[in-house]
Motif scaffolding. Structure first.
Motif, PDB file in Angstrom:
ATOM      1  N   LEU A  60       9.309  -9.846   4.011  1.00  0.00           N
ATOM      2  CA  LEU A  60      10.133  -9.059   3.421  1.00  0.00           C
ATOM      3  C   LEU A  60       9.538  -7.511   3.806  1.00  0.00           C
ATOM      4  CD1 LEU A  60       9.205 -10.019  -0.498  1.00  0.00           C
ATOM      5  CD2 LEU A  60      11.376  -9.918   0.823  1.00  0.00           C
ATOM      6  N   LYS A  61      10.741  -7.044   4.133  1.00  0.00           N
ATOM      7  CA  LYS A  61      10.396  -5.540   4.801  1.00  0.00           C
ATOM      8  C   LYS A  61      11.041  -4.432   3.810  1.00  0.00           C
ATOM      9  CE  LYS A  61      11.242  -7.171   9.641  1.00  0.00           C
ATOM     10  NZ  LYS A  61      11.095  -8.404   9.639  1.00  0.00           N
ATOM     11  N   LEU A  62       9.813  -3.554   3.515  1.00  0.00           N
ATOM     12  CA  LEU A  62       9.925  -2.561   2.649  1.00  0.00           C
ATOM     13  C   LEU A  62      10.300  -1.450   3.112  1.00  0.00           C
ATOM     14  CD1 LEU A  62       7.247  -3.494  -0.095  1.00  0.00           C
ATOM     15  CD2 LEU A  62       9.423  -4.505   0.542  1.00  0.00           C
ATOM     16  N   THR A  63      11.429  -0.964   3.297  1.00  0.00           N
ATOM     17  CA  THR A  63      11.788   0.164   4.479  1.00  0.00           C
ATOM     18  C   THR A  63      12.247   1.460   3.565  1.00  0.00           C
ATOM     19  OG1 THR A  63      13.964  -0.777   4.551  1.00  0.00           O
ATOM     20  CG2 THR A  63      12.583  -1.311   6.308  1.00  0.00           C
ATOM     21  N   LYS A  64      12.781   1.404   2.276  1.00  0.00           N
ATOM     22  CA  LYS A  64      13.331   2.204   1.502  1.00  0.00           C
ATOM     23  C   LYS A  64      12.297   3.122   0.619  1.00  0.00           C
ATOM     24  CE  LYS A  64      18.035   0.698   0.511  1.00  0.00           C
ATOM     25  NZ  LYS A  64      18.752  -0.072  -0.623  1.00  0.00           N
ATOM     26  N   SER A  65      12.382   4.524   0.642  1.00  0.00           N
ATOM     27  CA  SER A  65      11.343   5.232  -0.029  1.00  0.00           C
ATOM     28  C   SER A  65      11.857   4.958  -1.525  1.00  0.00           C
ATOM     29  CB  SER A  65      11.562   6.546   0.608  1.00  0.00           C
ATOM     30  OG  SER A  65      10.573   7.247  -0.296  1.00  0.00           O
ATOM     31  N   VAL A  66      10.532   4.802  -1.970  1.00  0.00           N
ATOM     32  CA  VAL A  66      10.769   4.906  -3.607  1.00  0.00           C
ATOM     33  C   VAL A  66       9.741   6.131  -4.149  1.00  0.00           C
ATOM     34  CG1 VAL A  66      10.280   3.577  -5.743  1.00  0.00           C
ATOM     35  CG2 VAL A  66      10.897   2.127  -3.760  1.00  0.00           C
ATOM     36  N   PRO A  67      10.107   7.048  -4.112  1.00  0.00           N
ATOM     37  CA  PRO A  67       9.095   8.545  -4.096  1.00  0.00           C
ATOM     38  C   PRO A  67       8.863   8.435  -5.553  1.00  0.00           C
ATOM     39  CG  PRO A  67      11.470   9.222  -3.958  1.00  0.00           C
ATOM     40  CD  PRO A  67      11.502   7.781  -4.047  1.00  0.00           C
ATOM     41  N   VAL A  68       7.732   7.604  -6.109  1.00  0.00           N
ATOM     42  CA  VAL A  68       7.474   8.084  -7.393  1.00  0.00           C
ATOM     43  C   VAL A  68       5.850   7.873  -7.319  1.00  0.00           C
ATOM     44  CG1 VAL A  68       9.415   6.826  -8.665  1.00  0.00           C
ATOM     45  CG2 VAL A  68       7.267   5.349  -7.706  1.00  0.00           C
ATOM     46  N   VAL A  69       5.301   8.430  -8.405  1.00  0.00           N
ATOM     47  CA  VAL A  69       3.740   8.278  -8.640  1.00  0.00           C
ATOM     48  C   VAL A  69       3.373   7.151  -9.811  1.00  0.00           C
ATOM     49  CG1 VAL A  69       1.743   9.562  -9.594  1.00  0.00           C
ATOM     50  CG2 VAL A  69       3.420  10.711  -8.305  1.00  0.00           C
ATOM     51  N   ALA A  70       2.956   6.047  -9.305  1.00  0.00           N
ATOM     52  CA  ALA A  70       2.900   4.853 -10.333  1.00  0.00           C
ATOM     53  C   ALA A  70       1.536   4.579 -10.663  1.00  0.00           C
ATOM     54  CB  ALA A  70       3.486   3.570  -9.292  1.00  0.00           C
ATOM     55  N   THR A  71       1.377   4.070 -11.789  1.00  0.00           N
ATOM     56  CA  THR A  71       0.052   3.604 -12.227  1.00  0.00           C
ATOM     57  C   THR A  71       0.186   1.881 -12.362  1.00  0.00           C
ATOM     58  OG1 THR A  71      -2.018   4.332 -13.506  1.00  0.00           O
ATOM     59  CG2 THR A  71       0.008   4.230 -14.653  1.00  0.00           C
ATOM     60  N   TYR A  72      -0.674   1.370 -12.108  1.00  0.00           N
ATOM     61  CA  TYR A  72      -0.787  -0.078 -12.201  1.00  0.00           C
ATOM     62  C   TYR A  72      -1.589  -0.761 -13.587  1.00  0.00           C
ATOM     63  CZ  TYR A  72      -0.952  -5.447 -11.759  1.00  0.00           C
ATOM     64  OH  TYR A  72      -0.799  -6.571 -11.817  1.00  0.00           O
ATOM     65  N   HIS A  73      -0.859  -1.453 -14.489  1.00  0.00           N
ATOM     66  CA  HIS A  73      -1.557  -2.221 -15.568  1.00  0.00           C
ATOM     67  C   HIS A  73      -1.918  -3.536 -15.281  1.00  0.00           C
ATOM     68  CE1 HIS A  73      -2.481  -3.496 -19.503  1.00  0.00           C
ATOM     69  NE2 HIS A  73      -1.539  -4.542 -19.341  1.00  0.00           N
ATOM     70  N   ASP A  74      -3.300  -3.951 -15.009  1.00  0.00           N
ATOM     71  CA  ASP A  74      -3.712  -5.123 -14.938  1.00  0.00           C
ATOM     72  C   ASP A  74      -3.344  -6.037 -16.015  1.00  0.00           C
ATOM     73  OD1 ASP A  74      -5.218  -5.350 -12.222  1.00  0.00           O
ATOM     74  OD2 ASP A  74      -5.851  -3.433 -13.071  1.00  0.00           O
ATOM     75  N   PRO A  75      -2.573  -7.114 -15.951  1.00  0.00           N
ATOM     76  CA  PRO A  75      -2.561  -7.964 -17.172  1.00  0.00           C
ATOM     77  C   PRO A  75      -3.646  -8.708 -17.226  1.00  0.00           C
ATOM     78  CG  PRO A  75      -0.571  -8.346 -15.700  1.00  0.00           C
ATOM     79  CD  PRO A  75      -1.523  -7.260 -14.931  1.00  0.00           C
ATOM     80  N   CYS A  76      -4.441  -9.292 -18.420  1.00  0.00           N
ATOM     81  CA  CYS A  76      -5.671  -9.634 -18.499  1.00  0.00           C
ATOM     82  C   CYS A  76      -5.501 -11.130 -17.803  1.00  0.00           C
ATOM     83  CB  CYS A  76      -5.866  -9.902 -20.179  1.00  0.00           C
ATOM     84  SG  CYS A  76      -5.868  -8.329 -21.105  1.00  0.00           S
ATOM     85  N   HIS A  77      -4.426 -11.847 -18.230  1.00  0.00           N
ATOM     86  CA  HIS A  77      -4.066 -13.138 -17.796  1.00  0.00           C
ATOM     87  C   HIS A  77      -4.203 -13.217 -16.227  1.00  0.00           C
ATOM     88  CE1 HIS A  77      -2.854 -13.810 -21.962  1.00  0.00           C
ATOM     89  NE2 HIS A  77      -3.267 -15.038 -21.691  1.00  0.00           N
ATOM     90  N   LEU A  78      -4.207 -12.183 -15.504  1.00  0.00           N
ATOM     91  CA  LEU A  78      -4.208 -12.114 -13.799  1.00  0.00           C
ATOM     92  C   LEU A  78      -5.453 -11.822 -13.382  1.00  0.00           C
ATOM     93  CD1 LEU A  78      -0.763 -10.615 -12.584  1.00  0.00           C
ATOM     94  CD2 LEU A  78      -1.609 -13.050 -13.104  1.00  0.00           C
ATOM     95  N   GLY A  79      -6.443 -11.187 -14.520  1.00  0.00           N
ATOM     96  CA  GLY A  79      -7.757 -10.784 -14.102  1.00  0.00           C
ATOM     97  C   GLY A  79      -8.949 -11.664 -14.493  1.00  0.00           C
TER      98      GLY A  79
END
Lengths: 493, 407
Positions: free
Chosen positions: B273-292
Motif C-alpha cells: 500500500l503506497k501512501l502518496t497523497k497528502s492528508v494535511p490534518v492534525v490527528a489524535t488517536y484514541h486507543d480502543p480498550c479492546h486493542l490494548g
C-alpha cells in the motif's frame, strides 16, 4: 422515624443525591478492608462524600443533633480496620476533598486536603524539587491520614517524625478550627504551635475521634542537588544497629533502614514474576541466610550537595567497616539484589510508589500481618531477641524484620512481619491466632522493654495504661464531642 | 441470605487482599494520577472502583448480602475497559476483567440483568446479531464491493465486519474502506456477507457465556469449512473476542487473528500500500480498550510481559500518512480513557456512555487536533453521538478511512 432517617432527610437538603447513599451496594464496599476476617463485616447506615469544609460542618452539626455516630475515612489504603464502621455509623468518605491547595516552596510545606494521595503529592512536590515526607507509603493512600497517625515513611530520621504543621479541623459542634500559625489570619500554615499550646498535636493520632481534619500543612523535604542510596551489609543485627544510631545521630544520612535477608528476598519476590515462595524463604532456620547472602543490609538515603554527600558516603562506609560490616557498591546490589535495588531506589531516592507492572502480582498470594512498635535504641536488641522467641513459638516461616531510627536517633521503629501464603479461608485460624498473640505481645513488650505500639490497634486496655494522661484526654473528648459521635467504634476513648 | 454467588479461589483471595487504595482508578507513566476509570469518576463512591467491586464480591461470596437489582445496575455500568486490571498490582488474572465477567455471569443466572441487555440477547438469539436487526440485512454494507464470499469460494483472508459495522449504516464506510484497502494491496480477501454471525464477545461481556460459546463454535466451524487461516477485523471488540476469548475457551485453534491496523501496517511496510497523497490534518488517536489493555494480559500469561497490545501499529500507520501530524492525548495506551461504549454500557446506559465520550472528546480537542481517529466501530459510534451532542467541529475517522484518503 429513626435518627438516621432524620439525618438522611436533612442531609438531602445539603448534599446532592449522587454524594449520599443508603444503598446496600454502596454501603457494602465500605464494610471490609484488608484486616477483616472472612464473613465479618458491619455495614454503615449511610455513606456521604463531602467536597468542602462547609459540607463537613453541615454534616457534623446534623449528625451531632441526631446523635448519629460518624466514621471519617480519608480515602484508603486501609489495612488495619481503622476506618471501618460499627453498627449504626455513617461513613464520611473524604476522597473528593483531594486538592493540593498550595505547595509553599519557600517554607517547604504543602497544604493539602485529606483525599490527596501520596503519589499525587509526591508528583507535585517532585516538580518543585521536594520529596514527600512519607516516601514509603502506598501511592494510593492518603497523605493526611498517614501524617496524622505518624508517618510510616523514613524521612523521620533526620527531620523528625511528625510532618504535620498546622491543620484545619471541624468539630461536632460545627466549629472550624485552624491550629498553629494558621489560627491567625494571613500568618500562613508554617508552624505547628506557639506562642500558645500545641493544639495541632491534639488531633494527631486521634483517629477521627475528636473531629474531621479537612486541611493539613505537611512538611516537604528539599531534594538537594543530588540524591543517593548507600547500601551496607552486616552479618548480624547488633553492628547494624550501632551503625544506624551513629550515622543518624551525626547527621550523615537522611534516613537508614535495616532489612533482614528474608525481607530482601521479599523485595526480590515483588520484582519478579515468581508464582511461589522460593524454598529458602521457607527454611526453618530463619536466622541463617542462604550461602553468599548477608544477614541483612542497611539502606541509607543521602541528599544535598554532591561534595557533602561524597564525604558522608565515605564516612558511612568507614563506620560500617569499623563495626564489621561492609559497603555494597551499587553494581553489586543491583546484581545480587535487583528487586531490592529497584524497590529502595523507587521509594527512598525517587520518593515514588512503584508503578503497576513493576511490582509483582505475587503480592496477590500473600498476607503480611505485622507487629509495629517504637522503642528507645537501648531496647531494640532485646526486642530482636524477643521477636525470634515469639516467632519460634507462635509463627511459621517466613518472617522478616526491619528497623530504623525514627525520631532522629531517639527511638527506633521496629517492624516484625509474618508472611503468609495461601488463601484467607485456609489460613483464617492461623491469622486469628497471630492477631490474638499480637495483642498480648504489645502489652508484654511495653512492660518488659518500654516498647510502644506504633499505631493504635483498637485495644481499649492499651489506652487505659496511660493513667492521668488518658483521663485528661477523656475530659477533652467530652468537651469536644459530648455525644460521642466521632468514631466511637475505634475504641480509643 | 442466599449462597448464590461463589467466587473461584483466586478471585476470592483477590477480594480479601484489596487495601482499598483505589489505585485501580488512576493512570501512570505519562498520565500519572489522571482518572482512567469512567464509572469511578462519574459516580465517586469507592464502590464503583475495582476495589469496591471486590468488597461487594467478597460480601456476596461470604453470604453477607444477596445480589440485588441495585448491585447489578452498578456492576453493569462498568464499561469493562480493563484500566483497573492494568493499574492494580494485585490483579493477576488471565482475563483482566475476570471479576466483572464472573459477577455478570452470576447476574444472568439470577436474572438480574438490565432490560436493554435482555432485549439485545433476545435479538442475538433470533437474528445472530447484537443490533436487533434482521439477519437478512447483514451483508448490505458490502453491496457493490465485489469481494469474495467465503461461503461460496476460497479466500486466503477472511474479513469479519462485526455486528456494529454491518448494521450501523453510518459506520459502513469504515468496513468498506478496510476491504477496499485489502483489495488494493492484492490481498485475497473474502467476507461472509449475510452469513456472517456475531462473534459472541459482547454477549460474554454482559454475562451470557453460554451464548458466547455457541457463537464461538459456530464461527470456528464456518471458518474451518471455508479453510480460513487468517481473520482480519476492523472491530476491536471482535478482535478481542477472536484473539483472547476464543483462546481462553479453547476454541481458537491455529487461527491467525489480526486487527485491521496490524494488517494495514504490515501492507504499508511491505510497500503493498503506497501512501502518496497528502492528508494535511492534525490527528489524535484514541486507543480502543479492546486493542490494548484487554489483549495484553492474555499474552502475559503466555510468558511475555508485554506485546499483545496494539498500540504501535495504528500510530505507525498515522505517521506514514503524508502531511498528517499526530498529536497525542495525555491518556493513551495503557492509560487510555474508555470511550464509554464498552461492556454493553452504550446499550444499557447511553447517557453515561455519552458522558464518557464527551470527556474523551474534550481531551482530544485539548491537543489542538482537528481530527479524532479511532479503530473500533463501537468507539466511533459513541464518539459520533457525542460530537453531535456538543456540536463539535472535530472530525472523526476510522483509521482505514484516513489511509484510503492517502492512496
Amino acid at each position: 422515624m429513626s435518627n438516621v432517617d432524620s439525618l438522611y432527610d436533612e442531609l438531602l437538603s445539603t448534599f446532592p443525591e449522587d454524594r449520599i447513599s443508603r444503598d446496600e451496594a454502596i454501603l457494602t464496599s465500605y464494610a471490609t478492608d484488608l484486616s477483616s476476617p472472612p464473613g465479618v463485616a458491619t455495614l454503615p447506615t449511610m455513606v456521604v462524600l463531602p467536597k468542602t469544609t462547609d459540607e463537613v460542618k453541615n454534616l457534623l452539626v446534623a449528625a451531632n443533633r441526631f446523635k448519629v455516630p460518624v466514621v471519617p475515612m480519608s480515602r484508603g489504603a486501609n489495612i488495619a480496620g481503622l476506618a471501618l464502621p460499627k453498627k449504626g455509623e455513617v461513613v464520611v468518605d473524604l476522597r473528593l476533598m483531594n486538592k493540593i491547595i498550595e505547595i509553599n516552596s519557600d517554607a517547604a510545606y504543602a497544604l493539602i486536603e485529606p483525599g490527596v494521595t501520596h503519589q499525587q503529592l509526591s508528583l507535585e512536590a517532585k516538580k518543585k524539587g521536594f520529596i514527600n515526607h512519607l516516601p514509603t507509603a502506598t501511592g494510593g493512600g492518603s497523605s493526611v491520614a498517614n501524617a496524622l497517625m505518624r508517618p510510616s515513611g523514613n524521612l523521620s530520621a533526620r527531620w523528625d517524625p511528625d510532618p504535620v504543621l498546622a491543620l484545619e479541623v471541624v468539630t461536632p459542634s460545627g466549629d472550624i478550627i485552624r491550629t498553629g500559625s494558621a489560627s491567625f489570619e494571613n500568618a500562613g500554615w508554617r508552624a505547628r504551635y506557639g506562642p500558645f499550646p500545641d493544639l495541632t498535636g491534639l488531633f494527631t493520632c486521634s483517629y477521627g475521634t475528636l473531629g474531621i481534619v479537612t486541611k493539613v500543612a505537611v512538611k516537604l523535604i528539599d531534594r538537594g542537588e543530588e540524591e543517593r542510596l548507600l547500601v551496607t551489609k552486616f552479618d548480624s543485627f547488633p553492628p547494624a544497629l550501632e551503625y544506624m544510631k551513629l550515622i543518624v545521630r551525626r547527621n550523615l544520612a537522611d534516613s537508614v533502614t535495616f532489612w533482614n535477608w528474608v525481607w530482601n528476598l521479599f523485595h526480590e519476590l515483588m520484582a519478579s514474576k515468581l508464582q511461589k515462595l522460593p524454598p529458602e524463604m521457607l527454611k526453618e532456620d530463619q536466622k541463617t541466610p542462604p550461602p553468599g547472602m548477608p544477614f541483612g543490609i542497611a539502606s541509607a538515603r543521602l541528599s544535598g550537595y554532591k561534595e557533602v554527600i561524597d564525604a558522608q558516603e565515605k564516612t558511612c562506609i568507614r563506620l560500617a567497616r569499623e563495626l564489621g560490616g561492609d559497603y555494597m557498591p551499587p553494581q553489586e546490589v543491583e546484581a545480587t539484589h535487583p528487586g531490592t535495588w529497584a524497590y529502595l531506589n523507587s521509594y527512598f531516592v525517587d520518593g515514588m510508589h512503584l508503578k503497576p507492572g513493576e511490582e509483582s502480582t505475587m503480592r496477590a498470594a500473600l498476607w503480611l500481618p505485622g507487629w509495629l512498635i517504637n522503642a528507645e535504641p537501648s531496647g531494640v536488641l532485646a526486642l530482636e531477641k524477643e521477636m525470634w522467641n515469639f516467632a519460634k513459638k507462635e509463627a511459621k516461616p517466613p518472617y522478616m524484620f526491619r528497623a530504623l531510627p525514627f525520631n532522629h536517633a531517639r527511638e527506633f521503629f521496629f517492624a516484625f512481619v509474618i508472611l503468609i501464603s495461601g488463601s484467607l479461608e485456609e489460613e483464617k485460624d492461623y491469622m486469628l491466632h497471630l492477631t490474638s498473640a499480637y495483642t498480648n505481645l504489645y502489652h508484654e513488650l511495653l512492660a518488659k522493654h518500654g516498647a510502644i505500639m506504633f499505631r493504635f490497634r483498637q485495644d481499649p486496655t492499651y489506652f487505659a495504661l496511660t493513667g492521668p494522661y488518658g483521663e485528661l484526654l477523656r475530659k477533652i473528648k467530652n468537651i469536644i464531642d459530648p455525644n460521642n459521635i466521632m468514631h466511637p467504634g475505634v475504641n480509643l476513648f | 441470605m442466599s449462597d448464590g454467588i461463589k467466587l473461584n479461589e483466586h478471585l476470592y483471595n483477590f477480594t480479601t487482599r484489596c487495601v482499598r487504595c483505589a489505585g485501580c482508578t488512576f493512570g501512570y507513566k505519562n498520565a500519572e494520577f489522571e482518572a482512567v476509570c469512567p464509572i469511578y469518576k462519574k459516580f465517586n463512591f469507592f464502590t464503583y472502583s475495582l476495589g469496591g467491586t471486590a468488597q461487594l464480591a467478597r460480601a456476596l461470596h461470604e453470604g453477607r448480602i444477596d445480589l440485588t437489582e441495585s448491585m447489578a445496575d452498578m456492576l453493569y455500568h462498568c464499561t469493562t475497559c480493563g484500566a483497573c486490571g492494568e493499574m492494580c498490582a494485585e490483579v493477576d488474572f488471565p482475563d483482566t476483567m475476570e471479576m466483572q465477567h464472573e459477577l455478570r455471569a452470576r447476574c444472568v443466572e439470577l436474572g438480574q440483568v438490565p432490560f436493554a441487555h435482555v432485549i439485545t440477547i433476545e435479538g442475538l438469539k433470533k437474528d445472530d446479531n447484537m443490533m436487533q436487526k434482521p439477519k437478512a440485512e447483514r451483508g448490505k454494507w458490502a453491496q457493490g464491493l465485489k469481494v469474495k464470499d467465503i461461503t461460496k469460494e476460497k479466500a486466503e483472508v477472511y474479513y469479519h465486519a462485526g455486528c456494529r459495522c454491518c448494521f450501523d449504516e453510518e459506520l459502513w464506510p469504515m468496513a468498506r474502506s478496510a476491504v477496499n484497502l485489502l483489495k488494493k494491496a492484492g490481498v485475497d480477501v473474502g467476507i461472509a456477507g449475510k452469513d456472517e454471525v456475531c462473534c459472541g464477545g459482547r454477549a460474554f461481556e454482559i454475562g451470557y457465556q453460554g451464548e458466547f460459546t455457541k457463537y464461538a463454535e459456530s464461527n470456528m466451524e464456518m471458518l474451518k469449512t471455508a479453510g480460513i487461516k487468517t481473520l482480519v477485523t476492523s472491530c476491536a471488540d471482535c478482535y478481542y473476542a477472536f484473539k483472547v476469548l476464543y483462546d481462553m475457551a479453547g476454541k481458537k485453534g491455529d487461527l491467525e487473528v489480526l486487527h485491521i491496523t496490524e494488517y494495514l501496517n504490515r501492507l504499508i511496510k511491505e510497500d503493498r500500500l503506497k501512501l502518496t497523497k497528502s492528508v494535511p490534518v492534525v490527528a489524535t488517536y484514541h486507543d480502543p480498550c479492546h486493542l490494548g489493555r484487554k489483549v495484553e494480559p492474555w499474552i502475559r500469561q503466555e510468558g511475555k510481559l508485554k506485546g499483545g497490545e496494539i498500540y504501535q501499529p495504528p500510530r505507525e500507520i498515522l505517521n506514514s500518512i503524508p502531511g498528517l501530524k499526530l498529536a497525542e492525548m495525555r491518556r493513551i495506551k495503557e492509560n487510555a480513557w474508555c470511550c464509554g461504549a464498552g461492556g454493553g454500557a452504550i446499550d444499557a446506559y447511553p447517557d453515561f456512555a455519552l458522558w464518557a465520550a464527551l470527556e474523551r472528546i474534550d481531551e482530544a480537542k485539548s491537543t489542538g487536533a482537528d481530527v479524532l481517529v479511532t479503530a473500533c466501530p463501537w468507539c466511533k459510534r459513541n464518539f459520533t453521538d457525542a460530537l453531535k451532542e456538543n456540536n463539535s467541529t472535530l472530525k472523526l475517522y476510522d483509521i482505514a478511512e484516513l489511509v484510503e484518503q492517502a492512496l
